[in-house]
Design a protein around this motif. Structure first.
Motif, PDB file in Angstrom:
ATOM      1  N   GLU A 174      11.663  -7.829  52.664  1.00  0.00           N
ATOM      2  CA  GLU A 174      12.961  -7.707  52.199  1.00  0.00           C
ATOM      3  C   GLU A 174      13.085  -6.789  50.842  1.00  0.00           C
ATOM      4  O   GLU A 174      13.523  -5.669  50.958  1.00  0.00           O
ATOM      5  CB  GLU A 174      13.733  -8.868  51.792  1.00  0.00           C
ATOM      6  CG  GLU A 174      14.974  -7.819  52.659  1.00  0.00           C
ATOM      7  CD  GLU A 174      16.457  -9.336  52.731  1.00  0.00           C
ATOM      8  OE1 GLU A 174      17.335  -8.750  52.886  1.00  0.00           O
ATOM      9  OE2 GLU A 174      16.018  -9.911  53.105  1.00  0.00           O
ATOM     10  N   LYS A 175      12.753  -7.429  49.145  1.00  0.00           N
ATOM     11  CA  LYS A 175      12.693  -6.359  48.738  1.00  0.00           C
ATOM     12  C   LYS A 175      12.358  -5.286  48.422  1.00  0.00           C
ATOM     13  O   LYS A 175      12.577  -3.911  47.489  1.00  0.00           O
ATOM     14  CB  LYS A 175      12.912  -7.086  47.533  1.00  0.00           C
ATOM     15  CG  LYS A 175      12.868  -6.977  45.490  1.00  0.00           C
ATOM     16  CD  LYS A 175      12.715  -7.907  45.018  1.00  0.00           C
ATOM     17  CE  LYS A 175      12.809  -6.475  43.171  1.00  0.00           C
ATOM     18  NZ  LYS A 175      13.033  -7.522  42.057  1.00  0.00           N
ATOM     19  N   TYR A 176      10.467  -5.093  49.143  1.00  0.00           N
ATOM     20  CA  TYR A 176      10.204  -4.642  48.166  1.00  0.00           C
ATOM     21  C   TYR A 176       9.496  -3.701  49.653  1.00  0.00           C
ATOM     22  O   TYR A 176       8.547  -2.722  49.395  1.00  0.00           O
ATOM     23  CB  TYR A 176       8.352  -4.828  47.545  1.00  0.00           C
ATOM     24  CG  TYR A 176       8.602  -5.381  46.198  1.00  0.00           C
ATOM     25  CD1 TYR A 176       8.966  -4.073  45.681  1.00  0.00           C
ATOM     26  CD2 TYR A 176       8.580  -6.894  46.030  1.00  0.00           C
ATOM     27  CE1 TYR A 176       8.861  -4.242  43.921  1.00  0.00           C
ATOM     28  CE2 TYR A 176       9.453  -7.128  44.978  1.00  0.00           C
ATOM     29  CZ  TYR A 176       9.068  -6.198  43.940  1.00  0.00           C
ATOM     30  OH  TYR A 176       9.403  -6.985  42.931  1.00  0.00           O
ATOM     31  N   HIS A 177      10.366  -4.231  50.731  1.00  0.00           N
ATOM     32  CA  HIS A 177       9.911  -2.948  52.063  1.00  0.00           C
ATOM     33  C   HIS A 177      10.102  -1.659  51.991  1.00  0.00           C
ATOM     34  O   HIS A 177       9.253  -1.308  52.871  1.00  0.00           O
ATOM     35  CB  HIS A 177      11.340  -3.269  53.268  1.00  0.00           C
ATOM     36  CG  HIS A 177      12.505  -3.202  53.085  1.00  0.00           C
ATOM     37  ND1 HIS A 177      13.774  -2.977  51.917  1.00  0.00           N
ATOM     38  CD2 HIS A 177      13.354  -1.509  53.834  1.00  0.00           C
ATOM     39  CE1 HIS A 177      14.713  -2.401  52.360  1.00  0.00           C
ATOM     40  NE2 HIS A 177      13.962  -1.449  53.061  1.00  0.00           N
ATOM     41  N   ASP A 178      10.967  -0.669  50.902  1.00  0.00           N
ATOM     42  CA  ASP A 178      10.684   0.593  51.101  1.00  0.00           C
ATOM     43  C   ASP A 178       9.261   0.992  49.704  1.00  0.00           C
ATOM     44  O   ASP A 178       9.913   2.383  49.743  1.00  0.00           O
ATOM     45  CB  ASP A 178      12.065   1.045  51.160  1.00  0.00           C
ATOM     46  CG  ASP A 178      13.340   0.507  49.984  1.00  0.00           C
ATOM     47  OD1 ASP A 178      11.800   0.160  49.449  1.00  0.00           O
ATOM     48  OD2 ASP A 178      14.123   1.034  49.389  1.00  0.00           O
ATOM     49  N   LYS A 179       9.198   0.485  49.180  1.00  0.00           N
ATOM     50  CA  LYS A 179       8.127   0.678  48.521  1.00  0.00           C
ATOM     51  C   LYS A 179       6.980   0.990  48.822  1.00  0.00           C
ATOM     52  O   LYS A 179       6.055   0.968  50.117  1.00  0.00           O
ATOM     53  CB  LYS A 179       8.155  -0.357  47.529  1.00  0.00           C
ATOM     54  CG  LYS A 179       9.148  -1.055  46.229  1.00  0.00           C
ATOM     55  CD  LYS A 179      10.328   0.462  45.751  1.00  0.00           C
ATOM     56  CE  LYS A 179      10.944   0.136  44.900  1.00  0.00           C
ATOM     57  NZ  LYS A 179      11.942   1.182  44.492  1.00  0.00           N
ATOM     58  N   LYS A 180       5.744   1.699  48.265  1.00  0.00           N
ATOM     59  CA  LYS A 180       4.357   1.973  48.930  1.00  0.00           C
ATOM     60  C   LYS A 180       3.226   0.765  48.093  1.00  0.00           C
ATOM     61  O   LYS A 180       2.872   0.509  47.673  1.00  0.00           O
ATOM     62  CB  LYS A 180       4.403   2.972  47.779  1.00  0.00           C
ATOM     63  CG  LYS A 180       2.727   3.569  48.152  1.00  0.00           C
ATOM     64  CD  LYS A 180       2.277   4.396  46.676  1.00  0.00           C
ATOM     65  CE  LYS A 180       1.394   4.863  45.564  1.00  0.00           C
ATOM     66  NZ  LYS A 180       1.485   5.390  44.929  1.00  0.00           N
ATOM     67  N   ILE A 181       4.280  -0.636  49.000  1.00  0.00           N
ATOM     68  CA  ILE A 181       3.294  -1.570  49.554  1.00  0.00           C
ATOM     69  C   ILE A 181       3.268  -2.343  50.866  1.00  0.00           C
ATOM     70  O   ILE A 181       4.101  -1.915  51.377  1.00  0.00           O
ATOM     71  CB  ILE A 181       3.359  -2.882  48.478  1.00  0.00           C
ATOM     72  CG1 ILE A 181       2.938  -3.883  48.382  1.00  0.00           C
ATOM     73  CG2 ILE A 181       5.595  -3.065  48.057  1.00  0.00           C
ATOM     74  CD1 ILE A 181       3.041  -5.117  47.786  1.00  0.00           C
ATOM     75  N   ALA A 182       1.994  -2.508  51.029  1.00  0.00           N
ATOM     76  CA  ALA A 182       2.545  -3.224  52.495  1.00  0.00           C
ATOM     77  C   ALA A 182       1.540  -4.988  52.173  1.00  0.00           C
ATOM     78  O   ALA A 182       1.152  -5.145  51.498  1.00  0.00           O
ATOM     79  CB  ALA A 182       1.255  -2.768  52.971  1.00  0.00           C
ATOM     80  N   PHE A 183       2.580  -5.617  53.283  1.00  0.00           N
ATOM     81  CA  PHE A 183       2.191  -7.116  53.274  1.00  0.00           C
ATOM     82  C   PHE A 183       1.493  -7.315  54.202  1.00  0.00           C
ATOM     83  O   PHE A 183       1.605  -7.446  55.028  1.00  0.00           O
ATOM     84  CB  PHE A 183       3.393  -7.824  52.733  1.00  0.00           C
ATOM     85  CG  PHE A 183       4.189  -7.728  51.503  1.00  0.00           C
ATOM     86  CD1 PHE A 183       4.515  -8.626  50.612  1.00  0.00           C
ATOM     87  CD2 PHE A 183       5.128  -5.913  51.556  1.00  0.00           C
ATOM     88  CE1 PHE A 183       4.730  -8.043  49.266  1.00  0.00           C
ATOM     89  CE2 PHE A 183       5.942  -6.389  50.053  1.00  0.00           C
ATOM     90  CZ  PHE A 183       5.597  -7.363  49.782  1.00  0.00           C
ATOM     91  N   VAL A 184       0.217  -8.200  54.146  1.00  0.00           N
ATOM     92  CA  VAL A 184      -0.809  -8.729  55.223  1.00  0.00           C
ATOM     93  C   VAL A 184      -0.707 -10.006  54.892  1.00  0.00           C
ATOM     94  O   VAL A 184      -1.231 -10.565  54.365  1.00  0.00           O
ATOM     95  CB  VAL A 184      -1.818  -8.001  54.878  1.00  0.00           C
ATOM     96  CG1 VAL A 184      -3.081  -8.107  56.205  1.00  0.00           C
ATOM     97  CG2 VAL A 184      -2.006  -5.769  54.558  1.00  0.00           C
ATOM     98  N   SER A 185      -0.751 -10.649  55.900  1.00  0.00           N
ATOM     99  CA  SER A 185      -0.909 -11.945  56.344  1.00  0.00           C
ATOM    100  C   SER A 185      -2.840 -11.737  57.256  1.00  0.00           C
ATOM    101  O   SER A 185      -2.329 -11.986  58.039  1.00  0.00           O
ATOM    102  CB  SER A 185       0.301 -12.792  56.906  1.00  0.00           C
ATOM    103  OG  SER A 185       1.472 -12.521  56.059  1.00  0.00           O
ATOM    104  N   ILE A 186      -3.348 -12.743  56.847  1.00  0.00           N
ATOM    105  CA  ILE A 186      -4.550 -13.009  57.695  1.00  0.00           C
ATOM    106  C   ILE A 186      -4.712 -14.470  58.151  1.00  0.00           C
ATOM    107  O   ILE A 186      -4.877 -15.543  56.847  1.00  0.00           O
ATOM    108  CB  ILE A 186      -5.758 -12.427  56.006  1.00  0.00           C
ATOM    109  CG1 ILE A 186      -6.019 -11.161  56.298  1.00  0.00           C
ATOM    110  CG2 ILE A 186      -6.856 -12.632  57.007  1.00  0.00           C
ATOM    111  CD1 ILE A 186      -7.075 -10.337  55.862  1.00  0.00           C
ATOM    112  N   SER A 187      -4.416 -14.804  58.392  1.00  0.00           N
ATOM    113  CA  SER A 187      -5.111 -16.507  59.137  1.00  0.00           C
ATOM    114  C   SER A 187      -5.912 -16.773  59.692  1.00  0.00           C
ATOM    115  O   SER A 187      -7.171 -16.094  59.912  1.00  0.00           O
ATOM    116  CB  SER A 187      -3.939 -16.380  60.835  1.00  0.00           C
ATOM    117  OG  SER A 187      -4.463 -17.704  61.015  1.00  0.00           O
TER     118      SER A 187
END
Length: 331
Positions: free
Chosen positions: A241-254
């Motif tokens: 939420e803090k970085y949602h508009d930044k140049k970063i993608a949060f990826v979860s790999i199961s």
């Protein structure tokens, strides 16, 4: 009169025998988190459930084997050493959990020792320790363990307690040396090109690492069955939420097994997991997972906008160091 005296003598001995076969435990907890505390053994098996009484105290008498135990208040836990014959009283403030723990009565010495050791461990500079070269690291770890053993030998505490605590010290030494070895291996991946992946996306279709070019990529390797992984979810949501508009993608790999594919899909939906949710096609044997030598989870990896590894063993979402690192990279 002699018969009465004999009866009193026998009764006293019976009561004394019963006292030696049980531990008496009283907990006076300010700002308690609930009305029940649980005593569990080191295998997490329940030993005693203690409900608060009308005086606001947790009182119980029960039998134990001489060993370490854990006391849970529903939110946090403290380590105990229990032995039949102990008569322990615990006072604490749940809002200042570890720092406020104090024991009195028979067995207090051993349990206050554990409480103090917990505080010292929390204050120890493990990050500084792990930053040392191998020779310095091993010397520092061995020095710390020797000092702890010497302190125990000089403590005049229960012999069984000393024996068990020394075993814990030895296991701790083995554990942190193994962790150090793994962290040194992981550092070799830094500044190298990350192996690509193409995994099924929970949102639909498939996604490749190249699809995220131009963004930093923070990867969480996890599984639905992994307790420590699930424990990071609230923190991960806050960081996203803090970085949602930044140049970063949060990826979860199961890395859930194929038989648990539907379980993974349902879990992601039910828990409203954010970011990009991917499913590794071959679980632990996926090329991306194997390329980083991942054999335990959770594991976090940070990759730069060009697909180069910034940190092959990145900080967890719950660690403030992660946001410090991201703030520097994204400024």
């Amino acid at each position: 009169m002699r018969k009465v005296m004999m009866l009193l003598f026998l009764t006293a001995n019976v009561m004394a025998g019963l006292a030696q076969e049980t531990v008496s435990f009283v907990a006076d907890i300010a700002n308690r988190n609930g009305d029940v505390i649980y005593i569990k053994d080191v295998r997490n098996k329940p030993v005693k459930e203690i409900k608060v009484n009308e005086k606001g105290l947790f009182v119980a008498t029960f039998s134990v084997e001489d060993n370490f135990y854990l006391m849970f208040d529903g939110v946090e836990y403290a380590q105990l050493f229990l032995k039949n014959g102990f008569d322990l009283k615990l006072t604490m403030d749940a809002k200042n959990f570890d720092e406020s723990i104090k024991f009195t009565g028979k067995g207090a010495g051993e349990n206050n020792y554990l409480a103090e050791a917990t505080i010292l461990d929390q204050k120890y500079d493990y990050e500084g320790l792990l930053a040392l070269n191998e020779t310095e690291f091993n010397a520092k770890v061995d020095e710390k363990a020797t000092a702890e053993r010497t302190k125990l030998d000089q403590s005049k505490l229960d012999a069984k307690f000393i024996e068990l605590q020394k075993t814990n010290i030895n296991m701790g030494v083995q554990g942190i040396k193994q962790y150090y070895g793994e962290s040194q291996k992981n550092k070799k991946f830094n500044n190298t090109k990350a192996t690509s992946f193409e995994y099924l996306n929970h949102a639909g279709g498939k996604l490749k690492l190249e699809d995220l070019k131009g963004k930093y990529v923070y990867i969480d390797v996890w599984a639905t069955w992994c307790g420590p992984c699930r424990a990071e979810i609230p923190s991960l949501k806050m960081v996203e939420e803090k970085y949602h508009d930044k140049k970063i993608a949060f990826v979860s790999i199961s890395v859930d097994a194929e038989k648990d594919f539907e379980k993974w899909k349902t879990f992601v939906t039910d828990k409203s997991l954010g970011g990009i949710q991917l499913y590794a096609d071959k679980s632990w044997n996926s090329d991306f997972i194997k390329s980083f030598g991942i054999n335990s989870i959770p594991r976090f990896i940070l990759i730069d906008p060009n697909g180069v590894v910034v940190d092959a063993d990145a900080a967890r979402p719950s660690n403030p160091k992660l946001q410090e690192q991201l703030d520097k990279l994204l400024q």
